[in-house]
Enzyme design. Structure first.
Site, PDB file in Angstrom:
ATOM      1  N   PRO A 141       0.769  -1.250   0.000  1.00  0.00           N
ATOM      2  CA  PRO A 141       0.000   0.000   0.000  1.00  0.00           C
ATOM      3  C   PRO A 141       0.801   1.301   0.000  1.00  0.00           C
ATOM      4  CG  PRO A 141      -0.029  -0.960   2.178  1.00  0.00           C
ATOM      5  CD  PRO A 141       0.697  -1.936   1.291  1.00  0.00           C
ATOM      6  N   CYS A 142       1.453   1.577  -1.112  1.00  0.00           N
ATOM      7  CA  CYS A 142       2.210   2.816  -1.246  1.00  0.00           C
ATOM      8  C   CYS A 142       1.297   4.043  -1.191  1.00  0.00           C
ATOM      9  CB  CYS A 142       3.036   2.797  -2.525  1.00  0.00           C
ATOM     10  SG  CYS A 142       2.099   2.405  -4.007  1.00  0.00           S
TER      11      CYS A 142
END
Length: 179
Positions: A141-142
């Site tokens: 989850p950047c």
């Protein structure tokens, strides 16, 4: 989460509320790439560079991966937790990507906070570059990394998608006002 290079990669196109997703898995069912159709050329170039011997064929991804993604977009923000993924990258990149997975849905972290979590507080720019090189966006989850002041910063899928993803997860962030 490194492993031997894949023998074959399977690409499935999935409709989502924010555009068609490109989901790539290997023969074990692990995610190898996730992106959006408007960035397909970039994703294919990354795959060709990192997995040059693995053919990319269009087909069906494992039902469990499809179900987790459908559940996520259907409102279960934590549905992607625990999905298996493998990526090709440097040891530093892999450390950043693994640490991204420790940011729970609904929460955000600054680049400086991420650098601190990996034990490299002065490596904020390098963390930003590794974050931007993440080949498995959404699952790694950047999008949960924001500016130190709480504002949205770059996202490989575009800021409108980042805004939607964070809102979907119930995370707080500041909108930047136009100058």
């Amino acid at each position: 989460m490194t492993a031997a290079p894949p023998e074959t990669l399977t690409l499935e196109r999935m409709p989502t509320p924010i555009g068609e997703a490109l989901v790539v898995t290997d023969e074990t069912g692990a995610l190898r790439a996730f992106n959006w159709t408007d960035y397909e050329a970039r994703m294919r170039a990354w795959i060709a560079r990192h997995y040059p011997k693995a053919p990319l064929v269009e087909g069906a991804i494992p039902a469990a991966v499809r179900a987790a993604l459908s559940a996520y977009f259907g409102g279960e923000a934590r549905a992607l937790d625990g999905l298996a993924w493998r990526a090709s990258g440097t040891a530093f990149q892999l450390k950043v990507w693994e640490t991204l997975c420790t940011i729970p849905a609904g929460e955000t972290l600054s680049y400086a906070g991420l650098a601190e979590r990996i034990g490299r507080p002065s490596a904020v720019r390098a963390v930003g570059l590794a974050n931007g090189a993440n080949p498995i966006s959404l699952v790694v989850p950047c999008h949960r990394v924001i500016g130190a002041n709480g504002s949205l910063t770059g996202y490989g899928g575009g800021l409108p998608r980042k805004r939607w993803l964070l809102g979907h997860e119930g995370a707080s962030f500041k909108e930047q006002l136009a100058a």
